[in-house]
Design a protein around this motif. Structure first.
Motif, PDB file in Angstrom:
ATOM      1  N   GLN A 468       0.754  -1.133   0.023  1.00 20.29           N
ATOM      2  CA  GLN A 468      -0.130  -0.032   0.120  1.00 20.29           C
ATOM      3  C   GLN A 468       1.002   1.255   0.149  1.00 20.29           C
ATOM      4  OE1 GLN A 468       0.242  -2.570   2.263  1.00 20.29           O
ATOM      5  NE2 GLN A 468      -1.198  -1.738   3.830  1.00 20.29           N
ATOM      6  N   GLY A 471       2.109   3.755  -3.254  1.00 16.91           N
ATOM      7  CA  GLY A 471       1.385   4.988  -3.735  1.00 16.91           C
ATOM      8  C   GLY A 471       2.342   6.475  -3.578  1.00 16.91           C
ATOM      9  N   ARG A 491       4.088   1.976 -11.211  1.00 12.88           N
ATOM     10  CA  ARG A 491       3.897   1.009 -10.071  1.00 12.88           C
ATOM     11  C   ARG A 491       4.522  -0.577 -10.315  1.00 12.88           C
ATOM     12  NH1 ARG A 491       0.243   0.693  -5.715  1.00 12.88           N
ATOM     13  NH2 ARG A 491      -0.276  -1.381  -5.206  1.00 12.88           N
TER      14      ARG A 491
END
Ligand code: ADP
Ligand code: MG
Ligand code: ZN
Length: 502
Positions: A468, A471, A491
């Motif tokens: 997570q 980001g 990503r």
């Protein structure tokens, strides 16, 4: 501004009943009872004649085109068109009305008992209401007074008043609803949705140019409140509410005001009120406790209007596809939900989306751009959506560049910005502004390494399995490349670099 809590408290204790009276200037070439021009903006008192000045001995004649427009409007509102009706004189004195009576329809309106269905968008999805129409009748407009010499432009404090009779005798129709009940907290939105739908209907019929800012559509808003289970309360009538937003605000503020009066043991008097655009509040006008006596009587100088069935059928055949049916058709053709369609309608973008789709743009893309970025550009620049110079061709080109990966949505927004500025076409703007997605892996990896070095703690977290946290790094890379990277690609490369998987 009205505070939401005052409104919530009002609506928790009372049920509102609303009623709307809408006046619309018809866009006929000549006036209701004479051949004077109706063109807007001419020099004062240049479009007048003995009939519309009410000179003795002049005789009015009914404008057939105005009757036709009224019948078409009545049919579109699902009304019954009466086989025979008359005009009436409404007697009163005011300097904007040279005859000292207005020719109107009183107890014999041309169209009766119709309805208009409206949709209101709520958090729980669209809600439908049927607004019943009491009557649609014909009348003539008055002249226009200008009060000069004072600070406010109002009659109080003015040194003198000027009168322009160009507007006197312009055909008007008045559309009166039956009392609308059961709208509860949505009353202000139902009122606004009704006037919006009415405006769109008249535009589709071509009977009026319905420009609220020029006063060709004006609303009087009736509101009353009652405790649940009680009979309807006494209504107030707020006059000349002149924008769609004001219709909503006028209902809302009147509900708050009446709830305040009633909650503190007061009583509502039947009165007309004046709405003030600047404050969003209204002030009392005439009391209607003693109803005015206009001494109505049938107009002796005009023949009755008696449309036969064949004429009405002929007019019915001229009705275009009405807005509600058109929306239903487009929704089906575009394969979108009612709520999605409603968002297009609320953004005022239906015509633009339809034009884009007709020009070959995918409906979802047309909707996204017109309700999003292009809508924002229009409101930032105080433009009508129709005046944003983006064509279906522009959207199609941007979409194909996005599909091939050379633009992303963020860069596409810059392209549209450039088109709105008049910087050229899509490819010209892409070249001139240097807009292109960075797809070169090595350039992206370099930016990723820099971002990781700048935020070693985040890098550690991701390595430890906290994907997570990625980001923050992706965001930093997007920033470093000024949005010219594909975030999903960044990503993927980042996770690969750190040897973790999703
Ligand atoms: P007037 O010319 O006196 O304003 P109209 O019949 O032309 O009378 O219009 C009255 C409007 O008020 C209509 O739209 C009607 O539906 C509405 N109305 C009537 N009674 C109530 C009420 N108790 N609360 C709210 N609106 C009402
Ligand atoms: Mg009225
Ligand atoms: Zn005239």
């Amino acid at each position: 501004m009205t505070s939401p809590t005052a409104y919530d408290a009002a609506i928790a204790g009372f049920e509102p009943v609303i009623g709307l009276e809408t006046h619309v200037e018809l866009s006929t070439a000549s006036k209701m009872f004479c051949s004077c021009s109706t063109e807007f903006g001419a020099d004062a008192n240049t479009q007048v004649c003995p009939v519309c000045l009410g000179l003795p001995g002049s005789l009015p004649v009914v404008n057939r085109a105005a009757v036709e427009s009224t019948i078409r409007m009545g049919l579109a509102l699902n009304c019954r068109i009466v086989p025979w009706c008359r005009f009436a004189r409404k007697n009163y004195f005011y300097p904007d009305m040279p005859k000292d009576y207005q020719v109107s329809q009183y107890d014999e309106p041309l169209c009766v008992d119709g309805y208009l269905d409206v949709t209101v968008d709520t958090d729980e999805g669209p809600r439908h209401f049927r607004v019943e129409i009491e009557r649609v009748h014909m009348e003539e407009d008055t002249g226009k007074l200008t009060h000069a010499g004072g600070a406010t432009g109002r009659i109080h404090g003015a040194d003198y008043s000027l009168v322009d009779y160009n507007r006197a005798g312009i055909p008007l129709i008045e559309i009166v609803t039956k009392p609308v009940v059961g709208t509860g907290t949505l009353a202000p939105l139902v009122a606004k949705a009704y006037v919006t739908e009415l405006r769109d209907l008249m535009r589709a019929l071509g009977v009026s140019d319905v420009r609220m800012e020029e006063g060709s559509l004006r609303c009087d808003v009736n509101v009353s409140l009652n405790r649940p289970g009680d009979p309807w309360g006494t209504r107030s009538e707020t006059k000349n509410v002149n924008s769609l937003r004001s219709v909503e605000r006028a209902v809302r503020s009147e509900i708050e005001r009446q709830a305040d009066v009633l909650s503190s043991g007061g009583r509502i008097v039947q009165e007309t009120r004046h709405f003030h655009e600047d404050t969003g509040r209204s002030t009392p006008g005439r009391s209607k406790e003693q109803a005015e006596d206009y001494r109505y009587f049938p107009e002796p100088d005009l023949l009755p209007v008696a449309p036969d069935a064949a004429w009405i059928d002929e007019l019915r055949a001229t009705l275009p596809e009405l807005p509600a049916l058109k929306r239903a058709r487009l929704r089906q053709e575009w394969g979108i939900s009612e709520r999605e369609l409603q968002s297009i309608v609320n953004a005022g973008a239906l015509e633009q989306v339809a034009a884009a789709v007709a020009g070959g743009v995918d409906p979802a893309a047309a909707r996204k751009w017109w309700t999003g970025e292009l809508h924002r550009i229009a409101s930032d620049r105080d433009l009508e959506l129709a005046d944003v110079p983006v064509t279906p061709g522009h959207i199609a080109r941007v979409e194909s560049l996005v599909a091939s990966g050379s633009l992303n949505d963020k860069l596409a927004r810059q392209v549209f910005e450039g088109i709105a500025n008049g910087e050229g076409d899509v490819d010209g703007i892409v070249a001139a502004r240097g807009l292109a997605v960075v797809s070169d892996d090595s350039a992206l990896l370099e930016a990723i390494d820099e971002a990781l070095a700048a935020q070693p703690d985040v890098a550690e977290k991701i390595r430890g399995g906290k994907v997570q946290a990625a980001g923050a790094i992706v965001g930093a890379v997007m920033k470093a490349t000024r949005g010219q990277a594909d975030a999903a690609k960044v990503r993927e490369l980042l996770l690969g670099r750190l040897g973790v998987s999703e």
